[in-house]
Design an enzyme around this catalytic site. Structure first.
Site, PDB file in Angstrom:
ATOM      1  N   ASP A 165     -13.535  15.252  -1.500  1.00 52.41           N
ATOM      2  CA  ASP A 165     -13.605  16.686  -2.534  1.00 52.41           C
ATOM      3  C   ASP A 165     -14.849  16.621  -3.203  1.00 52.41           C
ATOM      4  OD1 ASP A 165     -12.857  19.331  -3.476  1.00 52.41           O
ATOM      5  OD2 ASP A 165     -10.915  18.611  -3.150  1.00 52.41           O
ATOM      6  N   ASP A 204      -3.404   4.426  -1.769  1.00 56.02           N
ATOM      7  CA  ASP A 204      -4.354   4.890  -0.683  1.00 56.02           C
ATOM      8  C   ASP A 204      -4.251   6.252  -0.636  1.00 56.02           C
ATOM      9  OD1 ASP A 204      -5.956   5.045   1.418  1.00 56.02           O
ATOM     10  OD2 ASP A 204      -4.440   4.538   3.071  1.00 56.02           O
ATOM     11  N   LYS A 217       0.883  -1.295  -0.040  1.00 52.50           N
ATOM     12  CA  LYS A 217       0.158   0.006  -0.041  1.00 52.50           C
ATOM     13  C   LYS A 217       0.696   1.269   0.111  1.00 52.50           C
ATOM     14  CE  LYS A 217      -2.317   1.551   3.428  1.00 52.50           C
ATOM     15  NZ  LYS A 217      -2.441   3.292   3.776  1.00 52.50           N
ATOM     16  N   THR A 277     -10.498   3.814  10.903  1.00 56.09           N
ATOM     17  CA  THR A 277     -10.229   2.895  12.270  1.00 56.09           C
ATOM     18  C   THR A 277      -9.643   3.642  13.391  1.00 56.09           C
ATOM     19  OG1 THR A 277      -8.151   2.057  11.122  1.00 56.09           O
ATOM     20  CG2 THR A 277     -10.166   0.759  10.695  1.00 56.09           C
ATOM     21  N   ARG A 326       2.621  -0.856  10.671  1.00 57.08           N
ATOM     22  CA  ARG A 326       3.964  -0.535  11.611  1.00 57.08           C
ATOM     23  C   ARG A 326       3.940  -2.112  12.498  1.00 57.08           C
ATOM     24  NH1 ARG A 326       0.704   4.422  14.032  1.00 57.08           N
ATOM     25  NH2 ARG A 326      -0.829   3.136  13.105  1.00 57.08           N
ATOM     26  N   LYS A 379      -7.020   8.218  -0.362  1.00 56.07           N
ATOM     27  CA  LYS A 379      -8.237   8.655   0.266  1.00 56.07           C
ATOM     28  C   LYS A 379      -8.758  10.124  -0.102  1.00 56.07           C
ATOM     29  CE  LYS A 379      -7.289   6.453   4.907  1.00 56.07           C
ATOM     30  NZ  LYS A 379      -5.956   5.944   4.446  1.00 56.07           N
TER      31      LYS A 379
END
Ligand SMILES: O=C(O)c1cc(=O)[nH]c(=O)n1[C@@H]1O[C@H](COP(=O)(O)O)[C@@H](O)[C@H]1O
Length: 237
Positions: free
Chosen positions: A63, A58, A31, A122, A214, A60
């Site tokens: 608009d 990604d 990603k 999340t 991570r 996101k």
């Protein structure tokens, strides 16, 4: 089964990204998010493609319809596999996005990315949804409403936490792609995520893909962390 895991390449430079991709050779799906794309632009996409990796871009998007249509038309030319937009952009923007992707791909002959809607980040808890965002419905119901709206507007799937995936699978059907960040092995720090499941729980609940960053990439030994996640899910699926 490790094709179900998308690793988030959340690093600031092209050099660090390539070093991780080379270190984690077994990862087939990466990603690219805001940090890396703002830093490198499409260059990282070329690097991943030259190594035959699948790509989740990604960005996101959030608009007005005209702006998002333009962004989707050009993003469709990258030849990536997945692309994100926020469901809260609204019906008109979601529809404009799906149409623009089809138009961009049709004019170039490049396979269109699957467009997936972020239902609710999340990192947002039930309490924050009610108190900060002033959304007066229960969190699972809100996530479901966002996913259903995206589905109605022709999107291919949604991003949700693994805690909501079973409910979305029931309501949206088996063809609707459900991609889940908010995945934490028991041995990893939760950090800023609020709605988490373990990799095994997330897959059992019905996720198509798990997005994990991570716990693997910031680990002292990313190869070992990757192997531990793969071993955990191998026992499940
Ligand atoms: O769209 C996403 O991928 C996404 C949506 C969401 O609701 N929550 C979320 O964490 N993400 C992304 O998933 C990745 C999770 O990374 P870790 O928290 O490091 O595992 C990050 O790159 C986030 O940008």
């Amino acid at each position: 089964m490790n094709t179900k895991i998308i690793v988030a390449l959340d690093v600031p430079t092209l050099e660090e990204a390539i070093a991780l991709v080379e270190k984690l050779d077994e990862v087939s799906f990466w990603k690219v998010g805001l940090e890396l794309f703002v830093s490198t632009g499409p260059k990282i996409l070329e690097e991943l493609k030259s190594r035959s990796k699948r790509i989740f871009l990604d960005l996101k998007f959030h608009d007005i319809p005209n702006t998002i249509a333009g962004a989707c038309r050009v993003a469709a030319l990258f030849g990536v596999d997945l692309l994100t937009i926020h469901a809260v952009s609204g019906r008109d923007t979601l529809k404009a996005a799906t149409e623009a992707i089809q138009a961009g791909s049709a004019s170039s002959g490049i396979k269109p990315p699957k467009l997936i809607a972020v239902s609710l980040l999340t990192s947002i808890s039930s309490r924050q949804l009610a108190i900060d965002l002033k959304i007066p419905i229960e969190l699972p119901e809100y996530v479901l409403e966002m996913a259903l709206m995206a589905q109605e507007m022709g999107l291919d799937g949604a991003v949700c936490s693994p805690q909501e995936v079973a409910q979305l699978r029931d309501s949206c059907g088996s063809d609707f792609l459900l991609v889940c960040p908010g995945v934490r092995p028991t041995w990893a720090a939760i950090g800023d995520q609020k709605r988490v499941f373990t990799p095994a729980q997330a897959l059992k609940a019905g996720a198509d893909y798990l997005v994990i960053g991570r716990p693997i990439t910031a680990s002292a030994d990313p190869q070992l962390a990757w192997k531990k996640v793969c071993d955990e899910i191998a026992a499940v699926v």
